[in-house]
Write a protein that holds these residues in place. Structure first.
Motif, mmCIF file in Angstrom:
data_model
loop_
_atom_site.group_PDB
_atom_site.id
_atom_site.type_symbol
_atom_site.label_atom_id
_atom_site.label_comp_id
_atom_site.label_asym_id
_atom_site.label_seq_id
_atom_site.Cartn_x
_atom_site.Cartn_y
_atom_site.Cartn_z
ATOM 1 N N LEU A 1 0.854 -1.195 0.000
ATOM 2 C CA LEU A 1 0.000 0.000 0.000
ATOM 3 C C LEU A 1 0.883 1.236 0.000
ATOM 4 N N SER A 2 0.592 2.172 -0.878
ATOM 5 C CA SER A 2 1.253 3.480 -0.844
ATOM 6 C C SER A 2 0.390 4.420 -0.021
ATOM 7 N N VAL A 3 0.964 4.945 1.040
ATOM 8 C CA VAL A 3 0.251 5.919 1.872
ATOM 9 C C VAL A 3 0.582 7.304 1.336
ATOM 10 N N PHE A 4 -0.446 8.022 0.903
ATOM 11 C CA PHE A 4 -0.213 9.307 0.221
ATOM 12 C C PHE A 4 0.045 10.419 1.238
ATOM 13 N N GLY A 5 1.236 10.423 1.792
ATOM 14 C CA GLY A 5 1.662 11.518 2.663
ATOM 15 C C GLY A 5 1.436 11.229 4.136
ATOM 16 N N ASP A 6 2.444 11.525 4.936
ATOM 17 C CA ASP A 6 2.297 11.407 6.409
ATOM 18 C C ASP A 6 2.807 12.683 7.070
#
Ligand code: WQD
Length: 344
Positions: A214-219
């Motif tokens: 999963l690519s998490v779009f920004g943290d």
């Protein structure tokens, strides 16, 4: 009642069809099968234990719409058909105005010609855009950012104007926050078309091994764990709200506002991307690897609903918690791998 239900083989539409049938109404379904499969029609009938009438039709075919509405003999319309992805709408606005606005104009014009006066419309929290105040209420400014949200706001405006012009017309726009989950039977659920745009369908495909990570779009958002917060709501709760909405428009419950109303459908509780990921790991008992990448353009940092108006005016409250939503979504995903593959 006989209810015309557009987008009947889609994610929300199929769940609504089951609840409308369970309430004793008849369903006349329309779908163009551009982003769903005909097997879902049979899954609806198996789940509800009742048949539906089905027409394969693109609502942009005005003559086709006229032909069906002239003979359908329906009492109300639940209008779900449309494209629903924020990012996709930014890249292809023509597709969204064509499928979400032109199609709706055709449908509502035919409804007016044939005296179908009760309309429930599948709208979206994206009409609020980057909400300045939280939680979002129905009085929050309508300021959509994405073409998707703008198309929903345009159709809401058309419905409001139609109710003002035609005394007999009543319409209710239901503004969904983030629908996830699936019917507990495991017979109907979300079948992503190609690469999933939304978080939970993508997570479930990583859990099932269909995708690697999963690519998490920004943290780096201004939130407790740096990831975006959304109000996730069980699709069955959303579906049940439509049965209540049919009764409300039938009673002209919103008559004091020229017959038009809009209601938020959310839980009132926000969860971050990482919280959802952890809930999915608990529900699936799978590791679900992830990595953090750049923000996705157009994403709001935080949005969640004030659902009190739906509670007060519709008697509706979300019943399911996040873990149940994830467990039901996983139950459908792992029991329908072949249907998921057929849609890829
Ligand atoms: C949620 C969060 C992403 C995918 C949806 C529907 C829209 C409307 C509102 C009904 C965001 C992050 C996502 C991924 C990620 N619902 N994400 N990796 O954008 O809130 O909009 O709900 O009308 O129809 O699109 O939902 O699930 O796309 O994103 O990190 O692979 O998950 O950045 O913060 P969104 P979403």
């Amino acid at each position: 009642m006989r209810v015309l239900l557009t987008g009947v083989t889609g994610y929300i539409g199929s769940h609504a069809a089951v609840e409308v049938l369970a309430a004793g109404h008849d369903v006349v379904g329309i779908d163009d099968l551009s982003a769903s499969i005909i097997d879902t029609r049979h899954a609806i009938e198996r789940t509800a234990g009742r048949k539906i009438e089905f027409h394969e039709l693109d609502l942009r075919d005005a003559k086709g719409v006229e032909c069906i509405l002239a003979h359908a003999d329906v009492d109300a319309i639940l209008h779900f058909a449309g494209r629903k992805f924020v990012g996709e709408s930014v890249a292809d606005p023509i597709r969204y105005y064509s499928r979400n606005v032109t199609a709706s104009v055709n449908l509502l014009a035919a409804a007016e010609r044939h005296g179908i006066n009760n309309i429930v419309f599948s709208s979206s929290c994206t009409v609020y855009g980057d909400a300045a105040e939280l939680p979002v209420t129905e009085h929050s400014p309508i300021s959509p950012v994405s073409p998707y949200g703008k198309t929903k706001a345009v159709v809401e405006g058309l419905l409001e104007d139609l109710c003002h012009a035609q005394e007999a017309t009543r319409a209710l726009a239901l503004r969904y926050f983030n629908p996830i989950g699936a019917h507990p039977s495991g017979l109907i659920g979300e079948i992503p078309w190609g690469t999933p745009n939304n978080l939970v369908p993508y997570v479930m495909q990583v859990a099932s091994g269909q995708r690697a990570v999963l690519s998490v779009f920004g943290d780096d958002y201004d939130t407790p764990d740096g990831t975006c917060i959304r109000d996730y709501v069980h699709v069955v709760d959303i579906a049940k709200a439509h049965v209540l909405a049919l009764d409300a428009v039938g009673r002209n419950q919103f008559g004091n506002r020229d017959g038009f109303g809009a209601l938020n459908l959310g839980t009132g509780q926000g969860h971050s991307v990482l919280e959802v990921l952890d809930a999915c790991r608990a529900a699936t008992r799978r590791p679900i690897p992830h990595h953090v990448v750049a923000r996705r353009p157009g994403d709001a940092a935080v949005i969640y609903a004030d659902p009190s108006r739906a509670a007060n005016e519709l008697g509706w409250r979300a019943q399911h918690d996040l873990v149940t939503m994830c467990a039901d979504h996983w139950n459908f995903t792992r029991n329908n791998a072949e249907r998921q593959a057929s849609a890829s």
